[in-house]
Design an enzyme around this catalytic site. Structure first.
Site, PDB file in Angstrom:
ATOM      1  N   GLY A 150       0.824  -1.192   0.000  1.00 38.77           N
ATOM      2  CA  GLY A 150       0.000   0.000   0.000  1.00 38.77           C
ATOM      3  C   GLY A 150       0.862   1.246   0.000  1.00 38.77           C
ATOM      4  NE  ARG A 151      -0.317   6.461   3.633  1.00 41.94           N
ATOM      5  CZ  ARG A 151       0.404   6.637   4.746  1.00 41.94           C
ATOM      6  NH1 ARG A 151       1.571   7.258   4.682  1.00 41.94           N
ATOM      7  NH2 ARG A 151      -0.024   6.186   5.905  1.00 41.94           N
ATOM      8  NE  ARG A 232      -1.398  -0.627  13.726  1.00 41.73           N
ATOM      9  CZ  ARG A 232      -0.878   0.484  13.249  1.00 41.73           C
ATOM     10  NH1 ARG A 232       0.429   0.533  13.014  1.00 41.73           N
ATOM     11  NH2 ARG A 232      -1.624   1.538  13.011  1.00 41.73           N
ATOM     12  CD  GLU A 261       4.055  -0.654  20.765  1.00 45.40           C
ATOM     13  OE1 GLU A 261       3.561   0.503  20.774  1.00 45.40           O
ATOM     14  OE2 GLU A 261       4.367  -1.239  19.713  1.00 45.40           O
ATOM     15  CG  HIS A 280       5.157   2.042  17.839  1.00 45.85           C
ATOM     16  ND1 HIS A 280       4.025   1.359  18.217  1.00 45.85           N
ATOM     17  CD2 HIS A 280       4.916   2.469  16.563  1.00 45.85           C
ATOM     18  CE1 HIS A 280       3.142   1.367  17.214  1.00 45.85           C
ATOM     19  NE2 HIS A 280       3.681   2.032  16.214  1.00 45.85           N
TER      20      HIS A 280
END
Length: 313
Positions: A150-151, A232, A261, A280
């Site tokens: 995707g992007r 993810r 997290e 992250h």
């Protein structure tokens, strides 16, 4: 009106935009630490508006029910899987999002790939004490495998092609023409996994993709391959990853996302020579923060005017 930004670990939210544009009757504060649900509910008492920093906190029905004063919840970014939208609707809470700055996640992906290829995670600290030397992995002529185009995946693909890598990609609907737009070849999922020297994940986390990168994939991967995940954590079966690392069946993992997290101090991922970790940081850039918080101010003003924008449903 009271506005609180949660999980501002970088202590950057208050300087990222002109909060004063909201007017003198609005107070804005930021919480710079991660709090459990009970402590967070206490800190948010009396807040009319809460700004959630991505998915750092789980906004489930239990937490929402403890925030009777909350009327507007804004997430940085256009979507947030950690927010229970149904619970918000049931409590009369409007949920809005923001735009995002392009490129941040793709840039971090390449930081991880380059760190793995040249083992910069070892070189940087060792250089402080001496003159370390190691033989790196050349990217030119190697294969970059992408699950997701995707992007973000598309940007990663173009950079890989510019480095002279063979770029192969898979998504359920990918065709040859679309893959070619990014300098990639569309191939079967198994071929991506089996051929990649660097296997990078760029799939959304859904019921279909959850834990789908697992033992079968690690068994197919090259022994000199690195898994790279800036997407993810839930896409990967963490137990299977641990088994693969402990068996030495893959070269290593470069990870920016985790099931828990902040990452627990006792995580098996810490202290391993075959693991590179970043906290992250995929979206944590100056440009992203400016876009997010300018939109947050805009969201609040529109909501106060009775015409909320970028509403998530």
């Amino acid at each position: 009106m009271r506005v609180i930004v949660t999980d501002d670990w970088e202590h950057a939210a208050l300087s990222a935009t002109e909060w004063g544009d909201l007017g003198s009757d609005v107070s804005v504060e930021a919480i710079g630490e991660h709090l459990d649900a009970a402590r967070l509910a206490d800190r948010l008492a009396g807040a009319d508006v809460v700004v959630a920093m991505r998915e750092r906190t789980r906004w489930d029905a239990a937490l929402i029910s403890r925030l009777p004063d909350l009327r507007l919840l804004i997430t940085t970014g256009a979507a947030n899987a950690a927010i229970d939208l149904a619970a918000c609707a049931a409590h009369g809470i409007t949920v809005c999002g923001t735009r995002s700055h392009p490129g941040s996640a793709a840039e971090l992906t390449w930081a991880l790939i380059l760190a793995a290829a040249r083992r910069l995670d070892r070189v940087f600290p060792a250089m402080a004490e001496g003159w370390p030397s190691s033989v790196g992995t050349a990217l030119h002529g190697r294969t970059l495998g992408l699950l997701g185009l995707g992007r973000v995946g598309g940007t990663v693909a173009r950079v890989g092609a510019a480095f002279g890598m063979e770029v192969v990609a898979w998504t359920p609907t990918l065709n040859a023409a679309r893959a070619a737009e990014y300098g990639a070849r569309a191939v079967r999922r198994d071929e991506v996994v089996e051929s990649a020297h660097f296997l990078s994940l760029h799939l959304p986390l859904t019921a279909t993709t959850a834990r789908t990168v697992g033992a079968a994939d690690f068994a197919r991967m090259r022994a000199d391959a690195w898994l790279v995940n800036s997407s993810r954590a839930g896409i990967v079966d963490t137990g299977a990853l641990r088994a693969a690392l402990e068996a030495g069946s893959i070269a290593g993992a470069a990870l920016d996302v985790f099931d828990e997290e902040p990452l627990g101090r006792d995580s098996f991922l810490r202290g391993r020579s075959d693991v590179i970790l970043t906290p992250h940081l995929g979206y944590v850039t100056d440009s992203a923060f400016r876009v997010w918080f300018a939109d947050v101010v805009e969201d609040i003003r529109a909501w106060r005017g009775g015409e909320p924008i970028r509403v998530l449903e």
